[in-house]
Structure formats: structure tokens, C-alpha cells
Design a protein around this motif. Sequence first.
Motif, short mmCIF file in Angstrom:
data_model
loop_
_atom_site.label_atom_id
_atom_site.label_comp_id
_atom_site.label_asym_id
_atom_site.label_seq_id
_atom_site.Cartn_x
_atom_site.Cartn_y
_atom_site.Cartn_z
N SER A 15 0.88 -1.40 -0.08
CA SER A 15 0.00 0.16 0.04
C SER A 15 1.01 1.15 -0.07
O SER A 15 1.76 1.44 0.65
N LEU A 16 0.56 2.28 -0.96
CA LEU A 16 1.28 3.66 -0.59
C LEU A 16 0.54 4.30 0.11
O LEU A 16 1.00 5.64 0.23
N THR A 17 -0.54 4.27 0.74
CA THR A 17 -1.35 4.97 1.59
C THR A 17 -1.25 4.45 3.10
O THR A 17 -1.68 5.44 3.89
N SER A 18 -1.36 3.23 3.11
CA SER A 18 -1.55 2.82 4.54
C SER A 18 -0.08 2.41 5.24
O SER A 18 0.78 1.92 4.43
N PRO A 19 -0.20 2.78 6.43
CA PRO A 19 1.31 2.31 7.29
C PRO A 19 1.80 0.92 6.77
O PRO A 19 1.23 0.05 6.82
N PHE A 20 3.28 0.97 6.93
CA PHE A 20 3.92 -0.18 6.81
C PHE A 20 3.42 -1.16 8.08
O PHE A 20 3.36 -0.55 9.14
N ARG A 26 7.97 -7.65 5.06
CA ARG A 26 8.26 -8.75 4.42
C ARG A 26 8.16 -9.03 2.89
O ARG A 26 9.18 -9.59 2.25
N THR A 27 7.24 -8.48 2.43
CA THR A 27 7.04 -8.23 0.84
C THR A 27 8.02 -7.60 0.28
O THR A 27 8.43 -7.86 -0.77
N ALA A 31 10.99 -8.71 -2.28
CA ALA A 31 10.91 -8.23 -3.39
C ALA A 31 12.30 -7.54 -4.06
O ALA A 31 12.87 -7.83 -5.13
N LEU A 32 13.02 -6.95 -2.97
CA LEU A 32 14.39 -6.68 -3.18
C LEU A 32 15.22 -7.78 -3.30
O LEU A 32 16.18 -7.56 -4.13
N ALA A 135 15.99 0.36 4.47
CA ALA A 135 15.72 -0.14 5.80
C ALA A 135 14.38 0.69 6.22
O ALA A 135 13.85 1.16 5.64
N PHE A 136 13.95 0.11 7.67
CA PHE A 136 12.89 0.72 7.93
C PHE A 136 13.17 1.00 9.22
O PHE A 136 14.32 0.54 10.01
N LEU A 137 12.71 2.22 9.81
CA LEU A 137 12.94 2.91 11.11
C LEU A 137 11.86 2.55 11.98
O LEU A 137 10.96 2.94 11.77
N HIS A 138 12.40 2.12 13.23
CA HIS A 138 11.57 1.91 14.29
C HIS A 138 11.72 2.83 15.58
O HIS A 138 12.68 3.40 15.64
N GLU A 139 10.62 3.11 15.99
CA GLU A 139 10.44 4.03 16.93
C GLU A 139 11.23 3.57 18.18
O GLU A 139 11.87 4.45 18.97
N ASN A 140 11.31 2.34 18.49
CA ASN A 140 11.93 1.62 19.53
C ASN A 140 12.79 0.35 18.99
O ASN A 140 12.54 0.05 17.67
N PRO A 141 13.68 -0.15 19.76
CA PRO A 141 14.64 -1.23 19.23
C PRO A 141 13.66 -2.08 18.56
O PRO A 141 12.71 -2.73 19.28
#
Length: 254
Positions: A15-20, A26-27, A31-32, A135-141
Motif C-alpha cells: 500500500s502507498l497510503t496505509s502504514p507499513f 516482508r513483501t 521483492a528486493l 531499511a525501516f526505521l523503528h521508534e523503539n529497538p
Amino acid sequence: MSRLPMPNPNASIVSLTSPFTRRSLRTVKEALSAAYTTEYAINPTETHAAVLVPLCNLNGAPGLLLEVRGKLRTHSGEVSFPGGKVDPTDESMLHAALRETKEEVGLGADKIEILGRLGPPVRSLTGLRVWPYVAFLHENPHEIPASGHETSPLRSPMLSSLTLSRTEVAAVLHLPLNRLVDPSYLREHRFRGSSPYWACDVTDLVEPGIEWSNPGVNSGDELVGGTCGWLESWGLTGWYLNLLMKVFLAGHYH
């Protein structure tokens, strides 16, 4: 008339509008892995740099964290990814990207989940061979959640919580993914004067008072300088954003 067909958001694998979510990450990771299978050799005679292409959720929308560079010797005031030159003490290209991200925006490796490589590594106009990592950035570890949370929105740090290196970073911004398929924000550029790609206008995403620079209206990517009243992702940053969107749109982002 543009020689590039407009991107089709309906082709997106996420989705390009709903949060990851854990499922959508995983998708992206799968794909990468499928898109970039080549192992690129590291030429020790070259000077290298490494960057993160950092996905994040902000205000309920999926997007990317980008920087506006500070007053530096090269590419001052332009849009970029976190990252920089690889030092002799870095264990790897990825280690350099993580170290630079920590130095520039204060995010440690424990809050950064690497999803895969984006490639191939391209030489910048300053002669650096640039290695990009998504990468994905997380608020917490970050931790792998229980299966029942596969579709729950993941939390990313607020921009105001980041600790910026003011000598290197003038500002940070969140570029929503759906803007990268919105024709009203896209403008065709030529990478290295030949390969077409989309540059994306991000002017309104930067807080007032930040100084930036952009290439001239009719210039190619070989020309740098000048303030044109707008700020956009272009050059190598814009090129890598296009490669990422090709993965998201199953190849239908030209």
C-alpha cells in the motif's frame, strides 16, 4: 510532452497510503531480494560511500526519511539520504551507512531494520561509488512481533525526536510514498544526461527558513547550483528513489 509513462499506483506490491506493517515489510524484503541478485565487487582503488534508503511511517502514512544537506563543500542544500563516505575503520559498506545515519540523525542501529540492497552501486558526480541499503526505521529497538501483529501499523520516530548534526543536516522531511506516483509532484529528469527518471517536488515538506539549492529548470544532472523556488529529489537520490519505486510497482515505474 514527457517521454516517461505516468506510474500506475495500482501496480504496487504494498500500500502507498496505509502504514507499513510486518507483513508489508516482508513483501518489500522478498521483492528486493528477487530484484537484486548480483553480488557487486568492491574495487579497492575507488572511494566509496554508503547510504540508507529509510522507509518509515509518519502521521499514518508510509514514506521515506530524507535530509536537506547543510552547508557542505558539495551538494549543499540538496535532498539526500542519510549516509556518507566509507571510512577505513568501517567493517563494511552497510556499517558505514549505519554509522553515518547515527551521526547525522541520531538513530542507532538497533532502531534500523535492514530490508535489502538497492543497486547497482553508482558513481556520484564527486567520484564516490555509492552503495544503497533499504531499511525501516523503528521508534523503539525492533523485534519480530507475534504472528497476530502481522498487519498492525509499525511505529517510526517522529521527526522532532531526531538529533540532527547541524553541520551536516539542515532539515529532515518525510516523503509520502503516494507523492512518488502523483503527476502533480513529478518532473522528468535525465540521469547523467540520458536515462529518464522522475524527480519529485518536496518543497512544501520542508519547514520554512531552510536554505536549499536545486539544478536550473533546463539543466541536466551534470549541472549543480542555483535556487529555483522549489526543492526536489533529483540526481543520484532521485535515481535511487526511482529504482525503489520500480520494485514497489513491480517494474512499472519508468
